[in-house]
Design an enzyme around this catalytic site. Sequence first.
Site, PDB file in Angstrom:
ATOM      1  N   CYS A  24      -1.409 -16.634   9.613  1.00 33.67           N
ATOM      2  CA  CYS A  24      -2.126 -17.894   9.772  1.00 33.67           C
ATOM      3  C   CYS A  24      -1.759 -18.775   8.579  1.00 33.67           C
ATOM      4  O   CYS A  24      -0.937 -18.387   7.754  1.00 33.67           O
ATOM      5  CB  CYS A  24      -3.639 -17.648   9.830  1.00 33.67           C
ATOM      6  SG  CYS A  24      -4.364 -17.092   8.269  1.00 33.67           S
ATOM      7  N   HIS A  29      -1.065 -11.603   8.295  1.00 33.67           N
ATOM      8  CA  HIS A  29      -2.071 -10.667   8.805  1.00 33.67           C
ATOM      9  C   HIS A  29      -1.467  -9.304   9.105  1.00 33.67           C
ATOM     10  O   HIS A  29      -2.029  -8.286   8.734  1.00 33.67           O
ATOM     11  CB  HIS A  29      -2.699 -11.202  10.102  1.00 33.67           C
ATOM     12  CG  HIS A  29      -3.709 -12.256   9.901  1.00 33.67           C
ATOM     13  ND1 HIS A  29      -5.047 -12.032  10.059  1.00 33.67           N
ATOM     14  CD2 HIS A  29      -3.587 -13.565   9.570  1.00 33.67           C
ATOM     15  CE1 HIS A  29      -5.723 -13.157   9.835  1.00 33.67           C
ATOM     16  NE2 HIS A  29      -4.849 -14.095   9.528  1.00 33.67           N
ATOM     17  N   HIS A  85      -3.365 -12.232   4.173  1.00 31.88           N
ATOM     18  CA  HIS A  85      -4.710 -12.608   4.579  1.00 31.88           C
ATOM     19  C   HIS A  85      -5.353 -11.405   5.245  1.00 31.88           C
ATOM     20  O   HIS A  85      -4.996 -11.034   6.356  1.00 31.88           O
ATOM     21  CB  HIS A  85      -4.695 -13.806   5.531  1.00 31.88           C
ATOM     22  CG  HIS A  85      -6.057 -14.366   5.755  1.00 31.88           C
ATOM     23  ND1 HIS A  85      -6.400 -15.038   6.884  1.00 31.88           N
ATOM     24  CD2 HIS A  85      -7.177 -14.358   4.986  1.00 31.88           C
ATOM     25  CE1 HIS A  85      -7.663 -15.430   6.819  1.00 31.88           C
ATOM     26  NE2 HIS A  85      -8.149 -15.015   5.663  1.00 31.88           N
ATOM     27  N   THR A  95      -9.712   1.371  -1.380  1.00 37.23           N
ATOM     28  CA  THR A  95      -8.547   1.060  -0.540  1.00 37.23           C
ATOM     29  C   THR A  95      -7.857  -0.191  -1.043  1.00 37.23           C
ATOM     30  O   THR A  95      -6.630  -0.220  -1.201  1.00 37.23           O
ATOM     31  CB  THR A  95      -8.968   0.892   0.929  1.00 37.23           C
ATOM     32  OG1 THR A  95      -9.425   2.158   1.419  1.00 37.23           O
ATOM     33  CG2 THR A  95      -7.825   0.397   1.799  1.00 37.23           C
ATOM     34  N   TYR A 114       1.078  10.560  -3.544  1.00 38.17           N
ATOM     35  CA  TYR A 114      -0.297  10.172  -3.220  1.00 38.17           C
ATOM     36  C   TYR A 114      -1.203  10.396  -4.428  1.00 38.17           C
ATOM     37  O   TYR A 114      -2.022   9.540  -4.769  1.00 38.17           O
ATOM     38  CB  TYR A 114      -0.810  10.986  -2.020  1.00 38.17           C
ATOM     39  CG  TYR A 114      -0.121  10.639  -0.726  1.00 38.17           C
ATOM     40  CD1 TYR A 114      -0.571   9.595   0.079  1.00 38.17           C
ATOM     41  CD2 TYR A 114       0.980  11.364  -0.306  1.00 38.17           C
ATOM     42  CE1 TYR A 114       0.065   9.282   1.270  1.00 38.17           C
ATOM     43  CE2 TYR A 114       1.635  11.060   0.889  1.00 38.17           C
ATOM     44  CZ  TYR A 114       1.165  10.013   1.667  1.00 38.17           C
ATOM     45  OH  TYR A 114       1.803   9.697   2.837  1.00 38.17           O
ATOM     46  N   ASN A 123      -8.613   6.884  -9.733  1.00 34.58           N
ATOM     47  CA  ASN A 123      -9.340   8.083  -9.326  1.00 34.58           C
ATOM     48  C   ASN A 123      -8.332   9.170  -8.968  1.00 34.58           C
ATOM     49  O   ASN A 123      -7.873   9.258  -7.830  1.00 34.58           O
ATOM     50  CB  ASN A 123     -10.250   7.787  -8.131  1.00 34.58           C
ATOM     51  CG  ASN A 123     -11.110   8.971  -7.748  1.00 34.58           C
ATOM     52  OD1 ASN A 123     -10.873  10.098  -8.169  1.00 34.58           O
ATOM     53  ND2 ASN A 123     -12.123   8.713  -6.934  1.00 34.58           N
ATOM     54  N   ASN A 137      -2.800   0.229   6.182  1.00 32.97           N
ATOM     55  CA  ASN A 137      -1.913  -0.857   5.764  1.00 32.97           C
ATOM     56  C   ASN A 137      -1.400  -1.610   6.981  1.00 32.97           C
ATOM     57  O   ASN A 137      -0.713  -1.045   7.816  1.00 32.97           O
ATOM     58  CB  ASN A 137      -0.744  -0.288   4.953  1.00 32.97           C
ATOM     59  CG  ASN A 137       0.245  -1.341   4.524  1.00 32.97           C
ATOM     60  OD1 ASN A 137      -0.003  -2.539   4.628  1.00 32.97           O
ATOM     61  ND2 ASN A 137       1.383  -0.892   4.040  1.00 32.97           N
ATOM     62  N   CYS A 145       4.085   0.944   1.615  1.00 33.02           N
ATOM     63  CA  CYS A 145       3.552   2.294   1.805  1.00 33.02           C
ATOM     64  C   CYS A 145       4.664   3.312   2.028  1.00 33.02           C
ATOM     65  O   CYS A 145       4.455   4.509   1.812  1.00 33.02           O
ATOM     66  CB  CYS A 145       2.539   2.327   2.938  1.00 33.02           C
ATOM     67  SG  CYS A 145       3.144   1.695   4.505  1.00 33.02           S
ATOM     68  N   HIS A 146       5.863   2.846   2.403  1.00 33.46           N
ATOM     69  CA  HIS A 146       6.990   3.775   2.558  1.00 33.46           C
ATOM     70  C   HIS A 146       7.403   4.395   1.220  1.00 33.46           C
ATOM     71  O   HIS A 146       8.082   5.410   1.199  1.00 33.46           O
ATOM     72  CB  HIS A 146       8.191   3.065   3.212  1.00 33.46           C
ATOM     73  CG  HIS A 146       8.727   1.918   2.441  1.00 33.46           C
ATOM     74  ND1 HIS A 146       8.147   0.662   2.494  1.00 33.46           N
ATOM     75  CD2 HIS A 146       9.772   1.817   1.588  1.00 33.46           C
ATOM     76  CE1 HIS A 146       8.829  -0.152   1.703  1.00 33.46           C
ATOM     77  NE2 HIS A 146       9.822   0.527   1.145  1.00 33.46           N
ATOM     78  N   SER A 151       3.715  15.174  -3.125  1.00 33.57           N
ATOM     79  CA  SER A 151       3.919  15.527  -4.540  1.00 33.57           C
ATOM     80  C   SER A 151       5.254  16.221  -4.787  1.00 33.57           C
ATOM     81  O   SER A 151       5.807  16.120  -5.881  1.00 33.57           O
ATOM     82  CB  SER A 151       2.766  16.400  -5.053  1.00 33.57           C
ATOM     83  OG  SER A 151       2.693  17.588  -4.302  1.00 33.57           O
ATOM     84  N   GLU A 174      16.546   0.764  -0.384  1.00 34.38           N
ATOM     85  CA  GLU A 174      16.080   0.288  -1.680  1.00 34.38           C
ATOM     86  C   GLU A 174      16.745   1.020  -2.847  1.00 34.38           C
ATOM     87  O   GLU A 174      16.528   0.661  -4.001  1.00 34.38           O
ATOM     88  CB  GLU A 174      14.561   0.450  -1.783  1.00 34.38           C
ATOM     89  CG  GLU A 174      13.805  -0.439  -0.830  1.00 34.38           C
ATOM     90  CD  GLU A 174      12.299  -0.318  -0.961  1.00 34.38           C
ATOM     91  OE1 GLU A 174      11.807   0.483  -1.802  1.00 34.38           O
ATOM     92  OE2 GLU A 174      11.599  -1.041  -0.231  1.00 34.38           O
TER      93      GLU A 174
END
Length: 179
Positions: A24, A29, A85, A95, A114, A123, A137, A145-146, A151, A174
């Site tokens: 938007c 979004h 947005h 989150t 993670y 945390n 996401n 997130c990719h 671990s 990347e």
Amino acid sequence: MAEICLKSRAVLRTPIGPVSVTACKTGVHNINLTAATEIPGKKFAVAVTEAPDHWPGPLRKCVDWLTVYFKDAKAANQMPLPPFHRPTAKTDSFTYKVWETLTNQVQCGETVSYGQLAAMAGNDKACRAVGGAMRANQIPILMPCHRVTKSDGALGNYMAGKGNTLKKWLLEHEGAVVK
């Protein structure tokens, strides 16, 4: 009363398949990826295959950013991200903190586990919550997130396990070392 967003959508033809972007005038979004099982070679021209009559600024910026990203990920990461947005996101939530930490601190070509991301977000015991944040996401690639792995460096469960070929391609694109 909350403002109603007038959303526009663009669809790009990319090396990883169709990518749909919804935005938007305030920001992006959603970015929808397909769970590709085969990725063609890197020599692939990115093209807009579907575009709105009117492009809100954030949609144009996102399409431009993604176009550069698919040509040269490191060059795209030198560009400012388009605005996001997330009207339903709670800015004081863990989150949201995870999203902000990932976007701002994990650079192109890097990976983070993670557990490491949980610690970075404040945390160190919340690695499952990080997994939940990754599943929630709505703007993958922009919010990378990719780049989050298990671990031991294994890929994890990208797009409910259907997108690990895609995750591997994004990380290699990347310049990350992938197990």
